[in-house]
Enzyme design. Structure first.
Site, short mmCIF file in Angstrom:
data_model
loop_
_atom_site.label_atom_id
_atom_site.label_comp_id
_atom_site.label_asym_id
_atom_site.label_seq_id
_atom_site.Cartn_x
_atom_site.Cartn_y
_atom_site.Cartn_z
N ASP A 50 0.85 -1.19 0.00
CA ASP A 50 0.00 0.00 0.00
C ASP A 50 0.90 1.25 0.00
O ASP A 50 1.87 1.31 -0.75
CB ASP A 50 -0.95 -0.05 1.20
CG ASP A 50 -2.08 0.96 1.12
OD1 ASP A 50 -3.05 0.70 0.38
OD2 ASP A 50 -2.01 2.00 1.80
N HIS A 72 -5.29 -7.79 0.69
CA HIS A 72 -4.51 -6.55 0.69
C HIS A 72 -3.65 -6.39 1.95
O HIS A 72 -2.52 -5.92 1.88
CB HIS A 72 -5.46 -5.38 0.55
CG HIS A 72 -4.80 -4.05 0.53
ND1 HIS A 72 -4.10 -3.59 -0.56
CD2 HIS A 72 -4.71 -3.07 1.47
CE1 HIS A 72 -3.62 -2.38 -0.31
NE2 HIS A 72 -3.96 -2.05 0.92
N TYR A 111 -3.31 11.24 1.06
CA TYR A 111 -3.88 11.04 -0.27
C TYR A 111 -3.98 12.36 -1.03
O TYR A 111 -3.76 12.42 -2.24
CB TYR A 111 -5.27 10.40 -0.15
CG TYR A 111 -5.22 8.91 0.10
CD1 TYR A 111 -5.54 8.00 -0.89
CD2 TYR A 111 -4.83 8.41 1.34
CE1 TYR A 111 -5.49 6.64 -0.67
CE2 TYR A 111 -4.78 7.05 1.58
CZ TYR A 111 -5.10 6.17 0.58
OH TYR A 111 -5.04 4.82 0.80
#
Length: 391
Positions: free
Chosen positions: A183, A369, A313
């Site tokens: 990630d 994930h 982000y």
């Protein structure tokens, strides 16, 4: 140096270049206030579907919040963190929180482990006992995450974080080391890999983050077309959280900072969508214990970092960030592990083009994930296989 106490920690404030121990001791009053908020949650109507296509189901979140308020024991997680060698140091004007677990092995080599969103240093607790027999472990909290400092100005992006991590390893006296991540952790690890003179000699990724080129898309075989379809489904259906945090993190931040139930839903929504293999998505507790999920939520709630974490982000989008492996080949010795439930899966031939010194490529039989949380034994074996030949 002076001693400072806030509502969640007792620690010594670090001076520049100092590395100082850090101990968590959350006041009972703060835990009681959290419990009161949880019990006073104002719930929305139930979803109008029989699945998770509208987000976490009302009954699921009510069960989580009830357990959090009545049965969950934060002190268990607090003891675990305090037992893993917590420290703080100031780098580039920001306090960085990290775990430093030293191996008893005389020839141990350090590994830097970097988490992603909505992860934390606790994401790696299952790896510690599996790796510490051979490796020192350095596990930092990303800027704005957990008990690291919250940036007050823009600019703490992935590249700046990579420079800070390289400075951290140098400050700890490590001149030859490995790095691992998935990630956002994979992104930071790649950025370190292209910095000159850091001492990084090999990396392992459990999520290769480069996008296929238009030509690769056009030439995709059947397996690669499935990968492209999965990635497109994720982008079209499951990425609302990322779109929100990339464009308006402050807007969602008010809800995340004020409502623990809202924060839990925000995090649980992603976890349920990407945990396990594709036929297991929607039921994360098959692979991650509920208390471990709440531990991760607590590391956003207690230090009040849910909003600052979301801004990473925005930093990526505002800087039009692209991974180094999309900008050109990354020559560092690299291992890549592909989890079958990962939406960002990459094929061997795509991967070889980005990492010409690929020392390990494996497609595992299970896991999604959150590899370190879901399958720590499998991930630890992959890390050891990758770095064993480079020691």
């Amino acid at each position: 140096m002076t001693t400072t106490t806030n509502t969640t920690t007792n620690t010594v404030e670090p001076a520049q270049h100092d590395v100082i121990p850090f101990t968590l001791d959350v006041p009972d009053s703060e835990l009681a206030a959290l419990r009161a908020r949880l019990l006073a949650t104002r719930w929305p109507d139930a979803e109008t579907v029989e699945d998770t296509s509208q987000g976490p189901r009302l009954a699921t979140l009510q069960r989580l919040v009830h357990h959090w308020a009545t049965d969950y024991d934060w002190r268990r997680a607090e003891r675990a963190l305090n037992g893993l060698g917590q420290h703080k140091t100031t780098i580039d004007g920001l306090d960085i929180h990290f775990l430093h677990v030293r191996s008893p092995a005389p020839d141990a080599v350090p590994i830097l482990l970097t988490h992603g969103w909505p992860g934390s240093v606790l994401e790696f607790r299952g790896l510690v006992d599996l790796l510490v027999d051979e490796y020192h472990l350095v596990i930092p909290s990303l800027p704005g995450f957990g008990f690291s400092g919250r940036p007050t100005t823009p600019g703490w992006d992935l590249r700046r974080t990579a420079r800070a991590w390289a400075a951290l390893m140098a400050r700890l006296g490590y001149d030859r080391w490995f790095a691992q991540g998935g990630d956002l952790g994979a992104a930071v690890t790649e950025e370190i890999a292209v910095l000159p003179g850091t001492g990084l000699v090999g990396m392992h990724l459990n999520m290769a983050i480069f996008p296929p080129t238009p030509q690769e898309v056009a030439d995709a075989d059947a397996d690669e077309r499935r990968m492209l379809a999965e990635a497109e489904h994720y982008q079209r259906v499951l990425s609302a959280y990322a779109q929100q945090m990339s464009t308006r993190p402050q807007t969602i931040g008010y809800s995340l900072a004020d409502s623990p139930a809202g924060l839990a839903a925000w995090i649980y929504g992603l976890v349920q969508d990407v945990t396990g293999t594709h036929d297991e998505h929607g039921d994360p507790e098959r692979h991650i214990a509920l208390d471990e999920l709440i531990d991760g939520i607590m590391l956003h709630w207690l230090p009040g970092t849910a909003t600052s974490a979301a801004r990473m982000y925005w930093e990526m989008a505002n800087g039009r960030w692209a991974p180094p492996s999309a900008r050109g080949p990354v020559p560092l010795p690299t291992g890549v592990t592909v989890m079958p439930g990962e939406y960002a899966r990459k094929s061997l031939r795509w991967t070889q083009r980005r990492y010409p010194n690929l020392v390990r490529f494996a497609e595992l039989p299970r896991g999604g994930h959150f590899a370190a949380l879901e399958q720590p034994e499998l991930l630890a074996a992959e890390i050891k296989h990758t770095f064993g030949a480079l020691r």
